[in-house]
Design an enzyme around this catalytic site. Structure first.
Site, PDB file in Angstrom:
ATOM      1  N   HIS A  88      24.060 -55.543 -23.779  1.00 26.96           N
ATOM      2  CA  HIS A  88      22.734 -55.001 -24.392  1.00 26.96           C
ATOM      3  C   HIS A  88      22.475 -56.034 -25.642  1.00 26.96           C
ATOM      4  CE1 HIS A  88      24.895 -51.558 -23.314  1.00 26.96           C
ATOM      5  NE2 HIS A  88      23.815 -50.823 -22.912  1.00 26.96           N
ATOM      6  N   TYR A  90      20.838 -55.125 -28.390  1.00 23.12           N
ATOM      7  CA  TYR A  90      21.189 -54.924 -29.717  1.00 23.12           C
ATOM      8  C   TYR A  90      22.799 -55.282 -30.011  1.00 23.12           C
ATOM      9  CZ  TYR A  90      23.957 -51.060 -27.165  1.00 23.12           C
ATOM     10  OH  TYR A  90      24.524 -50.250 -26.437  1.00 23.12           O
ATOM     11  N   GLU A  91      23.674 -55.669 -29.097  1.00 19.60           N
ATOM     12  CA  GLU A  91      24.944 -56.279 -29.389  1.00 19.60           C
ATOM     13  C   GLU A  91      24.835 -57.629 -29.883  1.00 19.60           C
ATOM     14  OE1 GLU A  91      28.209 -55.149 -26.216  1.00 19.60           O
ATOM     15  OE2 GLU A  91      26.217 -55.107 -25.180  1.00 19.60           O
ATOM     16  N   ALA A 118      21.237 -44.776 -18.917  1.00 14.43           N
ATOM     17  CA  ALA A 118      21.002 -43.364 -19.839  1.00 14.43           C
ATOM     18  C   ALA A 118      19.824 -43.495 -20.537  1.00 14.43           C
ATOM     19  CB  ALA A 118      22.312 -43.211 -20.690  1.00 14.43           C
ATOM     20  N   MET A 216      17.622 -48.610 -23.998  1.00 15.45           N
ATOM     21  CA  MET A 216      17.933 -50.028 -24.685  1.00 15.45           C
ATOM     22  C   MET A 216      18.444 -51.114 -23.702  1.00 15.45           C
ATOM     23  SD  MET A 216      19.971 -48.282 -28.182  1.00 15.45           S
ATOM     24  CE  MET A 216      19.229 -46.741 -28.792  1.00 15.45           C
ATOM     25  N   SER A 217      17.994 -50.669 -22.429  1.00 13.19           N
ATOM     26  CA  SER A 217      18.524 -51.739 -21.453  1.00 13.19           C
ATOM     27  C   SER A 217      17.515 -51.989 -20.214  1.00 13.19           C
ATOM     28  CB  SER A 217      19.647 -51.476 -21.007  1.00 13.19           C
ATOM     29  OG  SER A 217      19.595 -50.182 -20.176  1.00 13.19           O
ATOM     30  N   ASN A 240      19.601 -37.232 -23.230  1.00 11.63           N
ATOM     31  CA  ASN A 240      18.952 -36.235 -24.266  1.00 11.63           C
ATOM     32  C   ASN A 240      17.352 -36.104 -24.282  1.00 11.63           C
ATOM     33  OD1 ASN A 240      19.645 -39.304 -25.205  1.00 11.63           O
ATOM     34  ND2 ASN A 240      18.001 -38.522 -26.503  1.00 11.63           N
ATOM     35  N   HIS A 254      27.595 -38.401 -27.518  1.00 10.60           N
ATOM     36  CA  HIS A 254      26.863 -37.311 -26.801  1.00 10.60           C
ATOM     37  C   HIS A 254      26.171 -37.699 -25.340  1.00 10.60           C
ATOM     38  CE1 HIS A 254      25.476 -33.047 -26.000  1.00 10.60           C
ATOM     39  NE2 HIS A 254      24.121 -33.600 -26.123  1.00 10.60           N
TER      40      HIS A 254
END
Ligand code: HPA
Length: 278
Positions: A88, A90-91, A118, A216-217, A240, A254
């Site tokens: 990702h 963000y990593e 997701a 985010m991917s 979600n 979650h």
């Protein structure tokens, strides 16, 4: 001295090391399994499981729910390579490292790519556990993995993104959904850099912009795949309802849990689809 990452050279070296293990195994389909969806690996008759840590130029995989293996095997008589865990933005990974496995899988022979993730549901009516066929995307990440010198041997400088998600392969997904009794949503995926979840105001803006799901991917990988000439299909598992649309507090544990519980349906759908693609 720091030598810049050369995608073509890195790809050659990764492929050479992988070929030393897989021999003449030639995958036709590449699969990227998103958060909580790694269990699909159990549906594959695995010939070779190679840890990212054993492949030159593959970064270690740190995110919970992503195991960090490249699987080679067969499912429904199709030879597949499966990325069990992805990188990702963000990593802190460089965009070129994020898309490196896609280029490697393409170079190993995979002409088709299934990307999964997701995502938060933005479209009214989307509920956790829903599966969405990605029809198009919006790149809101503020980066493009093709920025920089174009690796001409891999693809063109200005790839056309008009038909990024292949309609022919997507039609097979709709058929597979009917057969496996999965209620398949369809929509536009919008990618943010993360890692913070969105604010309610951002989600309202994204809805206005035409997004149905947010994550985010995926978008960097799809851009690199189109650049490499692959035919792409995408699935989002709605983990979600996006920020501000319910009272619910957002948490990664979650997300992985909900996606895991929708896993069976997702796996049936994907396996059926694989049996259909030509
Ligand atoms: N926002 C961004 N990324 C996500 C979400 C979300 O609501 N759910 C799963 N990944």
């Amino acid at each position: 001295m720091h030598t810049p990452f050369d995608p073509e050279q890195a790809c050659l070296e990764s492929c050479e090391s992988i070929r030393a293990i897989i021999g003449d195994f030639r995958p036709e389909l590449a699969i990227v399994l998103g958060s909580g969806l790694g269990g699909f690996g159990d549906r594959i008759h695995v010939d070779h499981c190679i840890s990212y840590s054993d492949i030159p130029h593959f970064m270690p995989c740190h995110v919970a729910g992503h195991s960090g293996n490249l699987l080679f095997g067969t499912i429904r008589k199709k030879k597949v390579v499966c990325q069990q865990g992805r990188y990702h933005y963000y990593e802190g990974h460089d965009p070129q490292h994020i898309v490196h496995p896609i280029r490697v899988m393409s170079q190993l022979g995979a002409g088709n790519l299934l990307v999964t993730n997701a995502a938060g549901g933005i479209c009214e009516g989307f509920v956790p556990g829903d599966i969405m066929l990605i029809r198009d995307h919006i790149n809101f990440m503020g980066m493009n993995p093709l920025r920089g010198t174009n690796p001409d041997g891999m693809g063109t400088r200005f790839p056309d993104m008009s038909y990024a998600y292949n309609s022919h392969l997507s039609a097979f997904m709709l058929e597979a959904a009917l057969e496996t009794h999965v209620f398949l949503r369809e929509g536009v995926y919008l990618a943010v850099p993360g890692p913070s979840y969105e604010t309610p105001a951002e989600i309202r803006m994204f809805r206005t912009l035409g997004a149905d799901a947010v994550g985010m991917s995926t978008v960097p990988e799809v851009i690199a795949a189109v650049h490499a000439g692959m035919q792409v299909v995408g699935l989002s598992c709605i983990s979600n309802v996006a920020a501000g649309l319910t009272e619910q507090v957002l948490a990664h544990d979650h997300v992985a849990e909900v996606v895991g519980s929708a896993g069976r349906q997702f796996e049936d759908l994907v396996a059926c689809w694989i049996g259909k693609i030509t």
